[in-house]
Design a protein around this motif. Structure first.
Motif, short mmCIF file in Angstrom:
data_model
loop_
_atom_site.label_atom_id
_atom_site.label_comp_id
_atom_site.label_asym_id
_atom_site.label_seq_id
_atom_site.Cartn_x
_atom_site.Cartn_y
_atom_site.Cartn_z
N LEU A 174 29.26 52.60 49.25
CA LEU A 174 28.91 53.05 47.91
C LEU A 174 30.14 53.07 47.00
O LEU A 174 30.10 52.67 45.83
CB LEU A 174 28.31 54.46 48.01
CG LEU A 174 27.19 54.77 47.04
CD1 LEU A 174 26.13 53.69 47.06
CD2 LEU A 174 26.58 56.11 47.38
N ASN A 175 31.23 53.52 47.58
CA ASN A 175 32.49 53.59 46.85
C ASN A 175 32.92 52.18 46.40
O ASN A 175 33.29 51.95 45.25
CB ASN A 175 33.55 54.21 47.77
CG ASN A 175 34.79 54.59 47.00
OD1 ASN A 175 34.74 54.73 45.78
ND2 ASN A 175 35.90 54.76 47.68
N ALA A 176 32.85 51.23 47.35
CA ALA A 176 33.25 49.85 47.05
C ALA A 176 32.34 49.26 45.99
O ALA A 176 32.79 48.59 45.06
CB ALA A 176 33.19 49.00 48.31
N LEU A 177 31.04 49.56 46.11
CA LEU A 177 30.07 49.01 45.16
C LEU A 177 30.32 49.54 43.75
O LEU A 177 30.26 48.81 42.75
CB LEU A 177 28.66 49.38 45.63
CG LEU A 177 27.53 48.52 45.10
CD1 LEU A 177 27.74 47.07 45.51
CD2 LEU A 177 26.20 49.02 45.62
N SER A 178 30.61 50.85 43.68
CA SER A 178 30.85 51.44 42.36
C SER A 178 32.09 50.83 41.72
O SER A 178 32.11 50.51 40.53
CB SER A 178 30.98 52.95 42.45
OG SER A 178 32.09 53.28 43.25
N CYS A 179 33.14 50.61 42.54
CA CYS A 179 34.35 49.98 42.01
C CYS A 179 34.04 48.57 41.55
O CYS A 179 34.53 48.11 40.51
CB CYS A 179 35.44 49.91 43.07
SG CYS A 179 36.29 51.46 43.22
N PHE A 180 33.22 47.90 42.31
CA PHE A 180 32.87 46.52 41.98
C PHE A 180 32.16 46.46 40.63
O PHE A 180 32.42 45.59 39.80
CB PHE A 180 31.98 45.96 43.09
CG PHE A 180 31.81 44.48 43.01
CD1 PHE A 180 32.79 43.63 43.51
CD2 PHE A 180 30.69 43.93 42.42
CE1 PHE A 180 32.65 42.26 43.41
CE2 PHE A 180 30.54 42.56 42.33
CZ PHE A 180 31.53 41.72 42.83
N LEU A 181 31.27 47.43 40.41
CA LEU A 181 30.53 47.47 39.13
C LEU A 181 31.46 47.78 37.96
O LEU A 181 31.39 47.14 36.91
CB LEU A 181 29.42 48.52 39.19
CG LEU A 181 28.19 48.13 39.99
CD1 LEU A 181 27.20 49.28 40.02
CD2 LEU A 181 27.53 46.90 39.40
N LEU A 182 32.35 48.74 38.16
CA LEU A 182 33.29 49.08 37.09
C LEU A 182 34.17 47.88 36.78
O LEU A 182 34.45 47.55 35.64
CB LEU A 182 34.17 50.27 37.51
CG LEU A 182 33.46 51.59 37.75
CD1 LEU A 182 34.43 52.67 38.12
CD2 LEU A 182 32.69 52.01 36.51
N TYR A 183 34.57 47.24 37.86
CA TYR A 183 35.43 46.08 37.74
C TYR A 183 34.69 44.93 37.04
O TYR A 183 35.21 44.27 36.15
CB TYR A 183 35.84 45.69 39.16
CG TYR A 183 36.88 44.63 39.25
CD1 TYR A 183 38.15 44.85 38.71
CD2 TYR A 183 36.62 43.43 39.89
CE1 TYR A 183 39.11 43.88 38.80
CE2 TYR A 183 37.59 42.47 39.99
CZ TYR A 183 38.83 42.69 39.44
OH TYR A 183 39.77 41.73 39.53
#
Ligand SMILES: Nc1nc2c(ncn2[C@@H]2O[C@H](COP(=O)(O)OP(=O)(O)OP(=O)(O)O)[C@@H](O)[C@H]2O)c(=O)[nH]1
Length: 390
Positions: A65-74
């Motif tokens: 979830l953490n990686a996914l959220s960063c991916f979206l922000l990115y």
């Protein structure tokens, strides 16, 4: 006084969502200008990223979830580049896209790899976002845009944002390796805030820039002759009036240039070659005259050149150079080659004669004389005898 982190997160989420809707409405309204769509998606991604961040925070160490959220922000940052790039930055667009794409994929890969190391994923995302901003930021700096002030405002916010992102990434890295794993709330807040300012500034500036850009585009289009890219008749006359009204310029000379037997070229070789002749003649004339001279296409195969400050003798010398240069040009299309000549009429202003209408009328009369006396020659008004050169 710092806001509670929950307030910053909620504000960032709401503003991004509202701007997402606003940009989508603008996209629909502005005949589908893609910048708005990119920005709408970008803000939507950012809002979803924030939501996921909150969920990830609830489930500590929930790596995916953490990686996914960063991916979206990115990803939202990437959309932002696309949006900005389509706006006015078209000259460098392919280079910019390439750089942004390489950085994006490198960053996305790094986020996936570091997602196995908890907090590191946020640090990597922040650092890559900062690099993406900084690398592409140069494109704002290089641009020679008439709306430089607006661009400078965007640049300033982009720079601030990238600096904070970089700081956040660096601190998170340090914390990860020193064993302290807790989130750096203040930096997170600052990053959110700078992104918010960025979104708001852009939301306010983009529609204004769009409007100004459209106005400039249509003005330039009306002022330019499509074929030769010289001034259009209207724009030329406007510039001529301004120059004639300038009391610091003691005299003006006007050259009226007409291609000889142009109809024959069209009839014999076709319109595409005729167009090529017009373009070539325009290009030779632009090279021969001075930068301070004003050149335009009056219509058809007729051109005008206003020479501020030039006496009729100076104008005569320039006209002879033009006539000579044009007669040397060979224009080819497929297997066909043609040469062409021009006739030139000259009139000059004096204290008694400085109205545009008279200047034009006299140059036209001189041109008529040049045509009548055999073409491929220069005639001055009041001097019916052609100038035969030396
Ligand atoms: N290819 C092309 N032809 C054009 C354009 N505008 C006008 N013409 C043509 O230019 C020709 C002008 O012909 P005329 O006015 O008879 O002049 P001319 O044949 O040059 O004869 P003189 O000026 O007397 O030497 C016409 O055939 C027009 O159709 C254009 O944008 N492209």
């Amino acid at each position: 006084m710092a806001l509670p982190i929950a307030t910053s997160v909620a504000t960032a989420f709401i503003v991004n969502l509202l701007v997402c809707i606003y940009f989508y409405a603008m996209y629909k309204k502005q005949n589908g200008h893609c910048s708005y769509l990119h920005w709408s998606r970008s803000c939507g991604l950012f809002a979803s990223g924030i939501l996921l961040c909150v969920v990830a925070h609830q489930y500590n160490n929930f790596q995916v979830l953490n990686a996914l959220s960063c991916f979206l922000l990115y990803g939202s940052t990437y959309g932002l580049f696309f949006g900005l790039n389509l706006f006015e930055l078209t000259r460098h667009s392919s280079k910019l896209f390439q750089k942004a794409q390489i950085l994006f994929f490198a960053g996305a890969g790094a986020i996936l790899i570091t997602s196995f190391y908890g907090q590191l994923v946020n640090a990597v995302a922040s650092v890559f976002m900062a690099i993406m901003f900084l690398v592409t930021e140069g494109y704002f700096h290089d641009r020679k845009s008439p709306y430089q002030t607006a661009y400078n405002a965007m640049r300033a916010v982009l720079l601030l944002h990238s600096f904070i992102m970089f700081l956040q990434g660096a601190v998170l890295f340090a914390k990860t390796f020193s064993g302290h794993d807790n989130a750096t709330n203040q930096l997170f807040e600052a990053a959110l805030l700078s992104h918010l300012i960025l979104v708001i500034v852009t939301a306010l500036l983009l529609p204004v820039l769009h409007l100004l850009r459209q106005r400039r585009y249509w003005r330039e289009k009306a002022d330019t002759d499509d074929l030769t890219l010289l001034l259009s008749r209207r724009a030329f006359i406007q510039r001529a009036y301004l120059s004639l009204a300038d009391r610091n310029i003691p005299s003006h000379s006007l050259l009226m240039v007409d291609i000889d037997h142009f109809k024959n070229i069209n009839d014999k070789y076709g319109h595409p070659l005729g167009d090529k002749v017009l373009k070539q003649v325009a290009s030779v004339m632009t090279k021969v005259i001075r930068q301070s001279d004003i050149i335009g296409r009056l219509g058809g195969e007729e051109f005008v050149i206003l020479m501020p400050g030039a006496s009729s003798d100076e104008a005569l010398r320039v006209a002879e150079r033009l006539r000579h240069a044009i007669s040397k040009v060979v224009i080819t299309e497929h297997s066909e080659s043609v040469t062409t000549t021009v006739s030139i009429g000259i009139s000059a202003s004096s204290e008694l004669l400085d109205t545009w209408d008279l200047l034009l009328e006299n140059a036209d009369q001189a041109l008529y004389n040049a045509k009548r006396q055999g073409r491929n020659m220069v005639c001055k008004f009041d001097s019916p005898q052609p100038f035969l050169g030396t």
